[in-house]
Design an enzyme around this catalytic site. Structure first.
Site, mmCIF file in Angstrom:
data_model
loop_
_atom_site.group_PDB
_atom_site.id
_atom_site.type_symbol
_atom_site.label_atom_id
_atom_site.label_comp_id
_atom_site.label_asym_id
_atom_site.label_seq_id
_atom_site.Cartn_x
_atom_site.Cartn_y
_atom_site.Cartn_z
ATOM 1 N N SER A 135 67.042 34.624 50.016
ATOM 2 C CA SER A 135 67.323 35.926 50.644
ATOM 3 C C SER A 135 67.335 37.002 49.580
ATOM 4 O O SER A 135 67.585 36.733 48.400
ATOM 5 C CB SER A 135 68.697 35.883 51.319
ATOM 6 O OG SER A 135 69.118 37.178 51.685
ATOM 7 N N TYR A 148 77.967 34.237 51.134
ATOM 8 C CA TYR A 148 76.527 34.087 51.436
ATOM 9 C C TYR A 148 75.678 34.463 50.220
ATOM 10 O O TYR A 148 74.771 33.717 49.820
ATOM 11 C CB TYR A 148 76.196 34.978 52.633
ATOM 12 C CG TYR A 148 74.755 34.934 53.094
ATOM 13 C CD1 TYR A 148 74.258 33.837 53.789
ATOM 14 C CD2 TYR A 148 73.905 36.009 52.865
ATOM 15 C CE1 TYR A 148 72.932 33.814 54.241
ATOM 16 C CE2 TYR A 148 72.581 35.991 53.309
ATOM 17 C CZ TYR A 148 72.106 34.891 53.994
ATOM 18 O OH TYR A 148 70.795 34.879 54.438
HETATM 19 N N1 LIG Z 1 66.965 37.063 59.498
HETATM 20 C C1 LIG Z 1 67.053 37.698 58.354
HETATM 21 O O1 LIG Z 1 67.132 38.935 58.325
HETATM 22 C C2 LIG Z 1 67.010 36.943 57.051
HETATM 23 C C3 LIG Z 1 66.843 37.653 55.863
HETATM 24 C C4 LIG Z 1 66.815 36.976 54.654
HETATM 25 C C5 LIG Z 1 66.917 35.594 54.645
HETATM 26 N N2 LIG Z 1 67.079 34.912 55.794
HETATM 27 C C6 LIG Z 1 67.177 33.454 55.709
HETATM 28 O O2 LIG Z 1 66.219 32.890 56.583
HETATM 29 C C7 LIG Z 1 66.682 31.620 57.043
HETATM 30 C C8 LIG Z 1 66.618 31.580 58.566
HETATM 31 O O3 LIG Z 1 67.424 32.640 59.074
HETATM 32 P P1 LIG Z 1 67.383 33.137 60.585
HETATM 33 O O4 LIG Z 1 67.448 34.595 60.560
HETATM 34 O O5 LIG Z 1 66.316 32.442 61.328
HETATM 35 O O6 LIG Z 1 68.829 32.646 61.028
HETATM 36 P P2 LIG Z 1 69.277 31.813 62.291
HETATM 37 O O7 LIG Z 1 70.778 31.868 62.305
HETATM 38 O O8 LIG Z 1 68.530 32.259 63.493
HETATM 39 O O9 LIG Z 1 68.806 30.340 61.901
HETATM 40 C C9 LIG Z 1 69.532 29.514 61.049
HETATM 41 C C10 LIG Z 1 69.458 28.112 61.616
HETATM 42 O O10 LIG Z 1 70.258 27.257 60.775
HETATM 43 C C11 LIG Z 1 70.945 26.358 61.629
HETATM 44 N N3 LIG Z 1 72.166 25.860 61.019
HETATM 45 C C12 LIG Z 1 73.298 26.556 60.736
HETATM 46 N N4 LIG Z 1 74.270 25.731 60.320
HETATM 47 C C13 LIG Z 1 73.727 24.486 60.330
HETATM 48 C C14 LIG Z 1 74.239 23.212 60.026
HETATM 49 N N5 LIG Z 1 75.520 23.017 59.663
HETATM 50 N N6 LIG Z 1 73.419 22.144 60.104
HETATM 51 C C15 LIG Z 1 72.140 22.284 60.520
HETATM 52 N N7 LIG Z 1 71.599 23.484 60.852
HETATM 53 C C16 LIG Z 1 72.401 24.561 60.763
HETATM 54 C C17 LIG Z 1 71.291 27.185 62.865
HETATM 55 O O11 LIG Z 1 71.595 26.373 63.986
HETATM 56 C C18 LIG Z 1 70.051 28.033 63.038
HETATM 57 O O12 LIG Z 1 69.137 27.456 63.937
HETATM 58 C C19 LIG Z 1 68.098 31.465 56.477
HETATM 59 O O13 LIG Z 1 68.044 30.705 55.304
HETATM 60 C C20 LIG Z 1 68.508 32.892 56.169
HETATM 61 O O14 LIG Z 1 69.485 32.934 55.137
HETATM 62 C C21 LIG Z 1 67.131 35.551 57.021
#
Ligand SMILES: NC(=O)c1ccc[n+]([C@@H]2O[C@H](COP(=O)([O-])OP(=O)(O)OC[C@H]3O[C@@H](n4cnc5c(N)ncnc54)[C@H](O)[C@@H]3O)[C@@H](O)[C@H]2O)c1
Length: 248
Positions: A135, A148
């Protein structure tokens, strides 16, 4: 009956989320055999429900079972491990609990490490790679994100260190997105179109990124076209990470 795909296999964690959904579609569209995992169920073949916090104790029988289920689903063809699951707690640092830290570090750092270690043999045999979805918070953050942001800084550090440790055996990279327009992020701006437009305008490129843009970058990094790339933590921020925020 459709026959199973014979292409390279990828394991995608956090597959039920906004970016996970786009990752599944992108790898599937170009013929990869996609094995997905998440704490949530998904209606798709080769989806394995598992809780990443199990990796607080990587020697537990439950953690070993999850790894074996994933291994068996990839049928010896594992060529990419995409570490996308994350847990995000947002609160002032005075209020962070031991449980907040344990969950954050288990899902965002320990699970990525122990999964990577477990799958090194087949990734090396298949000339594959590890890709962490880190991120922008690895470097730039905002109030409320101490746990985080710390976990993402450590995840990017892990990727760089593993790239050095593994040399040419398994490429290790990360993508560091800024805000991405997942359904959840959009829902957070429901009824506040001005706030959403202000966020977009803050990015030099004039908008925020999409899950498909993260997925397309992931596909490239895991492909042979990126065969010289290892130890990279790719900025995917629409330029916000290089913009000064001077008040004048
Ligand atoms: N959306 C954004 O703006 C953004 C920006 C930068 C980085 N990210 C990164 O991208 C990745 C995906 O993010 P996203 O936006 O799709 O988030 P999201 O919350 O939609 O997806 C995260 C997934 O991780 C799963 N998860 C959480 N805890 C868990 C556990 N204990 N065991 C197994 N699975 C688990 C959740 O069920 C979910 O499906 C993450 O690593 C996030 O840090 C997202």
């Amino acid at each position: 009956m459709t026959s199973p795909k014979q292409g390279p296999a990828v394991i995608i964690t956090g597959a039920a989320g906004g970016i996970g959904t786009a990752l599944l579609a992108a790898f599937d569209a170009v013929g990869w055999q996609v094995v997905s995992t998440d704490i949530l169920p998904l209606e798709r073949p080769a989806h394995i429900v598992g809780d990443a916090t199990l990796f607080s104790d990587p020697d537990s029988p439950e953690a070993a079972r999850l790894i074996e289920e994933l291994r068996s689903a990839t049928q010896g063809r594992l060529t990419a491990l995409v570490l996308n699951a994350a847990y995000q707690v947002v609160k002032p640092c005075e209020q962070l609990s031991a449980d907040d830290w344990q969950k954050t570090l288990a899902v965002n750092l320990l699970a990525p490490f122990w999964l990577s270690q477990a799958f090194l043999p087949e990734l090396e045999t298949n000339r594959g790679s590890i890709l962490a979805i880190s991120s922008i918070h690895e470097k730039l953050t905002k109030p409320g994100f101490v746990a985080y942001a710390t976990s993402k800084a450590a995840l990017s550090g892990m990727v760089r260190a593993m790239a050095v440790d593994l040399g040419g055996r398994v490429r290790c990279n990360a993508i560091c997105p800024a805000a991405i327009a997942t359904p959840m992020l959009r829902a957070g701006f429901e009824g506040q179109p001005d706030a959403y437009r202000a966020l977009e305008a803050h990015h030099p490129i004039g908008r925020i990124g999409t899950p498909d843009e993260v997925a397309a970058t992931a596909l490239f990094v895991c492909s042979d076209a990126a065969s010289f790339m290892t130890g990279a933590c790719l900025d995917l921020s629409g330029g916000i990470s290089v913009r000064l925020h001077d008040p004048v």
